[in-house]
Design a protein around this motif. Structure first.
Motif, short mmCIF file in Angstrom:
data_model
loop_
_atom_site.label_atom_id
_atom_site.label_comp_id
_atom_site.label_asym_id
_atom_site.label_seq_id
_atom_site.Cartn_x
_atom_site.Cartn_y
_atom_site.Cartn_z
N SER A 11 33.33 13.65 -40.33
CA SER A 11 34.31 14.64 -40.81
C SER A 11 34.23 15.91 -39.96
O SER A 11 33.20 16.19 -39.35
N TYR A 12 35.32 16.66 -39.96
CA TYR A 12 35.44 17.92 -39.22
C TYR A 12 35.19 17.75 -37.71
O TYR A 12 34.81 18.71 -37.02
N LEU A 13 35.41 16.56 -37.20
CA LEU A 13 35.12 16.31 -35.79
C LEU A 13 36.11 17.01 -34.88
O LEU A 13 35.73 17.58 -33.84
N THR A 14 37.38 17.02 -35.26
CA THR A 14 38.40 17.70 -34.45
C THR A 14 38.12 19.19 -34.36
O THR A 14 38.22 19.80 -33.29
N LEU A 15 37.74 19.78 -35.50
CA LEU A 15 37.40 21.21 -35.53
C LEU A 15 36.18 21.49 -34.66
O LEU A 15 36.15 22.47 -33.89
N THR A 16 35.18 20.62 -34.77
CA THR A 16 33.96 20.78 -33.98
C THR A 16 34.25 20.73 -32.49
O THR A 16 33.79 21.59 -31.72
N ASN A 17 35.03 19.75 -32.07
CA ASN A 17 35.38 19.62 -30.65
C ASN A 17 36.20 20.81 -30.16
O ASN A 17 36.03 21.26 -29.02
N SER A 18 37.08 21.33 -31.01
CA SER A 18 37.90 22.49 -30.64
C SER A 18 37.03 23.73 -30.43
O SER A 18 37.23 24.49 -29.47
#
Length: 491
Positions: free
Chosen positions: A448-455
């Motif tokens: 979860s929250y992987l897109t936010l983490t990568n951003s």
């Protein structure tokens, strides 16, 4: 017409344009080659299951290992001597002599022990035709290597790229023929690789046949001795490096199964697209760096290139990580586990490419034996981590081992270079590479929250390298300003 220089110390616009032109020229082949690879990979993975793909990868791995020992490091010595020897044809013929003799010797051994070699390569004695073709391929591999090196050192960028495309295209055509008309097992990959490579190299030999006219040839013992002494430490280092690049699949073969090997190798092919970027840069950078060194260029130019490559490679890494789920669609649903290891495997070509700009002190000082210690520093953690993780995690464990070992490789290579006259600050390099490694971990385990983490990581990388972006932008502005002023004050 007279031109008044605005700043004699700045890089001329002509030189800058020539620099970019050659870089683009050397990149054409690898970029188009990457596109061809992207076509070839799904063709094979959609019709050939991971286990069969794993068998083919072992054959291709053995081909790479043989190639490692074949050149004896003389290929690297050839590039080192190129600008020092006036008679380039004489240098070429002396440099290729020993590797070519060794290739013929290996071919004779293959013919004498055909059944045994077939068993080693394919796990069965019946594949004798493929084994003979493998022996022929070893010979033409040597010829191809030295012809392409000659083009690289002449900085014939576009010609080099077109020949690279020819090889990739030839393999793709035979892959299509075998998969759609003949067979869909591991031999389809093996035969298409061998026959495609042989035909491309045959064209290469015919086109550059003048290099092999030995009418005025003479053995230069002094030159050969110098090249061998330069190359032997590289041979040992390259052998260790080959072990470093092979341990992952050898470990999977020993402690896992062909399925895990297939997943790992297919993902490695995707990461291999970055390796093509690596090749395009090093093909351009090696002759340029040697020329700059002979011209006694200020070290700030080497640092700017290093910082620029770090910026480019880290941004490419984040782009691949952001779209890693597309890999499943490229490879096929059978290879869905590839999404967990692709970030780790992409670190390998990224770190190697950056290290090409921070390790020049080793070759400039001719202390090539230091590369042996670089290899040892990288291989030891690779073996230990593979031993600990592969039995439990399979392909993921092998991928982690590969990425950690290449970080160690970068540290050792940069350290020895800095101790031999090529020292500039690499603190930012270490910070960025550490962030990339933890990004790979996050993309393997976070759900979860992987897109936010990568951003967030992407933003952090931009901030950390803002000074590099500014330097590149300022250089561009200064060159643009310089051109405008030349136009105004020309008479």
């Amino acid at each position: 017409m007279i031109f008044f220089e605005v700043n004699d110390r700045s890089i001329s616009i002509d030189k800058m344009n020539n620099f970019i032109k050659k870089l683009v020229g050397f990149s054409v082949g690898p970029v188009i080659g990457a596109m061809i690879t992207f076509i070839t990979i799904p063709l094979t993975t959609h019709f050939i299951n991971p286990s069969e793909y794993g068998k083919a990868s072992i054959f291709l791995l053995l081909q790479t290992i043989v190639g490692t020992f074949l050149y004896l490091g003389v290929d690297q010595a050839y590039t080192r001597e190129y600008h020092s020897i006036q008679n380039k044809k004489h240098l070429f013929q002396n440099a290729i002599l020993i590797p070519l003799m060794l290739a013929f010797l290996i071919f004779i051994v293959i013919l004498l022990f055909l059944s045994d070699i077939s068993l080693l390569l394919f796990g069965d004695e019946k594949f004798k035709i493929a084994t003979i073709l493998f022996g022929i391929m070893i010979i033409v591999m040597v010829v191809e290597r030295f012809i392409l090196l000659s083009l690289r050192m002449q900085e014939k960028a576009l010609e080099y790229s077109l020949l690279t495309i020819l090889t990739k295209l030839s393999i793709l055509i035979f892959t299509l023929i075998f998969i759609f008309l003949l067979r869909r097992d591991f031999l389809a990959i093996v035969y298409s690789a061998i026959i495609g490579q042989l035909l491309a190299d045959l064209y290469l030999i015919i086109r550059y046949r003048t290099l092999f006219k030995y009418k005025e040839f003479s053995i230069n013992k002094k030159l050969l001795k110098r090249m061998v002494l330069f190359g032997l430490p590289i041979l040992i280092a390259t052998s260790i490096s080959s072990l470093l690049n092979s341990l992952d699949r050898l470990a999977l073969r020993a402690w896992s199964d062909f399925y895990e090997i297939g997943i790992f190798t297919a993902t490695l092919k995707i990461a291999g697209v970055l390796s093509i970027i690596q090749l395009s840069f090093t093909s351009f950078w090696t002759p340029t760096a040697y020329r700059w060194y002979d011209q006694k260029k200020d070290i700030k130019y080497f640092k700017l290139v290093s910082d620029g490559i770090l910026l480019c490679m880290s941004l490419i890494f984040m782009f691949i990580v952001g779209f890693k789920d597309l890999i499943v669609y490229i490879l096929s649903p059978e290879y869905s586990d590839a999404r967990y290891i692709v970030a780790f495997l992409c670190l390998q070509p990224i770190i190697y490419t950056v290290s090409e700009t921070t390790s020049l002190g080793i070759v400039f000082s001719r202390k090539t034996y230091l590369s042996i210690w670089v290899g040892v520093v990288a291989v030891v953690p690779n073996f230990i981590i593979n031993l600990l993780l592969v039995p439990k995690l399979g392909a993921l464990g092998a991928a982690i081992a590969t990425s950690v070992s290449y970080i160690c490789f970068f540290i050792a290579r940069t350290y020895f270079s800095s101790k031999n006259g090529m020292s500039f600050s690499v603190v930012n390099h270490y910070i960025v590479l550490t962030i990339l490694f933890f990004t790979a971990i996050a993309n393997a385990y976070l759900q979860s929250y992987l897109t936010l983490t990568n951003s967030l990581i992407f933003v952090i990388l931009i901030i950390l390298q803002a000074s590099t972006i500014k330097k590149i932008f300022d250089l561009y502005k200064s060159e643009k300003f310089k051109v405008k002023n030349k136009e105004k004050i020309s008479v």
